[in-house]
Design a protein around this motif. Structure first.
Motif, PDB file in Angstrom:
ATOM      1  N   LYS A 165       0.887  -1.362  -0.020  1.00 12.50           N
ATOM      2  CA  LYS A 165       0.037   0.064  -0.133  1.00 12.50           C
ATOM      3  C   LYS A 165       0.953   1.066   0.030  1.00 12.50           C
ATOM      4  CE  LYS A 165      -3.842  -2.341   2.340  1.00 12.50           C
ATOM      5  NZ  LYS A 165      -4.785  -2.328   3.527  1.00 12.50           N
ATOM      6  N   SER A 222      -8.121  -3.396  -4.970  1.00 12.52           N
ATOM      7  CA  SER A 222      -8.282  -3.566  -3.403  1.00 12.52           C
ATOM      8  C   SER A 222      -8.172  -2.425  -2.460  1.00 12.52           C
ATOM      9  CB  SER A 222      -8.067  -4.815  -2.975  1.00 12.52           C
ATOM     10  OG  SER A 222      -6.591  -5.038  -2.890  1.00 12.52           O
ATOM     11  N   SER A 223      -8.040  -1.185  -3.299  1.00 16.55           N
ATOM     12  CA  SER A 223      -7.602  -0.096  -2.392  1.00 16.55           C
ATOM     13  C   SER A 223      -8.457   0.432  -1.076  1.00 16.55           C
ATOM     14  CB  SER A 223      -7.535   1.119  -3.228  1.00 16.55           C
ATOM     15  OG  SER A 223      -6.640   0.813  -4.378  1.00 16.55           O
ATOM     16  N   ASP A 224      -7.843   0.810   0.023  1.00 19.73           N
ATOM     17  CA  ASP A 224      -8.500   1.506   1.082  1.00 19.73           C
ATOM     18  C   ASP A 224      -8.125   2.884   0.929  1.00 19.73           C
ATOM     19  OD1 ASP A 224      -5.725   1.368   1.851  1.00 19.73           O
ATOM     20  OD2 ASP A 224      -6.373  -0.369   3.460  1.00 19.73           O
ATOM     21  N   GLU A 225      -8.341   3.542   2.052  1.00 19.13           N
ATOM     22  CA  GLU A 225      -7.963   5.046   2.194  1.00 19.13           C
ATOM     23  C   GLU A 225      -6.327   5.173   2.394  1.00 19.13           C
ATOM     24  OE1 GLU A 225      -8.804   3.432   6.299  1.00 19.13           O
ATOM     25  OE2 GLU A 225      -9.824   3.247   4.327  1.00 19.13           O
ATOM     26  N   LYS A 226      -5.631   4.173   2.829  1.00 18.95           N
ATOM     27  CA  LYS A 226      -4.327   4.279   2.971  1.00 18.95           C
ATOM     28  C   LYS A 226      -3.621   4.406   1.640  1.00 18.95           C
ATOM     29  CE  LYS A 226      -0.042   2.174   4.982  1.00 18.95           C
ATOM     30  NZ  LYS A 226       0.373   1.162   5.643  1.00 18.95           N
TER      31      LYS A 226
END
Length: 204
Positions: free
Chosen positions: A153, A173-177
């Motif tokens: 990430k 599969s990205s998240d906020e980080k």
């Protein structure tokens, strides 16, 4: 991608799944220009991902790409070091690996999966009982540094080289980080004028 005391540029990692030898030569050109102008690596080492180091190894695409890279590298200013096996990719001796997007994406996803497996099994081993929990305390700073290096990430998204404007694709599969690091990466991409420098180099 992380490599021993360095980073590794993987080109292509999923954008162009059906490639010709000329494409892999272009990938080597773009990798060289990008690494030179963005990271200051004057003669980045470029390897061709293959199942063996011998020039006769691999499928038709890889064998033809090897010959083309060997013929054109000096003329195009590419520091081509030959075939590279997957196990040697993270040695820190290679700055960029070129391959077709299908093979590159399998290589990328396998590496991500292995990283998650190592993280999970290591955590379970260290948390198994009270004695292992106590024993791990002095090693925590080193473990955290290692975990940070292996965290995909923190490397942001995938850069699209060879287009007219800066484009960065975030992981599926990205998240906020990951989005945060992708935005930071895109900002640097623009600040370094990587696209402009690449267009200028190809025009020459």
């Amino acid at each position: 991608m992380p490599a021993y005391k360095s980073q590794l540029l993987l080109m292509d990692c999923g954008s162009n799944t059906n490639c010709k030898p000329i494409n892999l030569l272009q990938f080597a050109q773009m990798s060289t220009i990008y690494l030179r102008n963005t990271f200051g690596i004057e003669k980045p080492t470029i390897g061709l991902l293959n199942i063996g180091t011998e020039e006769t190894k691999g499928n038709e695409l890889v064998r033809e790409s090897y010959q083309l890279l060997r013929e054109k590298s000096e003329e195009l200013g590419i520091n081509f070091v030959g075939n590279v096996e997957g196990r040697d990719a993270f040695s820190g001796k290679i700055d960029a690996i070129v391959t077709d997007g299908f093979t590159g994406n399998v290589f990328l996803k396998t590496t991500e999966g292995l990283g998650k497996f190592v993280k999970r099994t290591l955590k379970e081993s260290l948390m198994k009982n009270i004695f292992s929990k106590i024993a791990v305390i002095p090693a925590l700073p080193g473990i955290n540094r290692f975990a940070k290096t292996m965290d995909y990430k923190s490397y942001g998204g995938a850069l699209f080289l060879g287009v007219k404007k800066p484009v960065v694709k975030a992981h599926g599969s990205s998240d906020e980080k990951l989005f945060e690091y992708t935005i930071i990466q895109a900002e640097k991409f623009v600040e370094n004028k990587a696209v402009d420098k690449m267009i200028e180099a190809f025009n020459k």
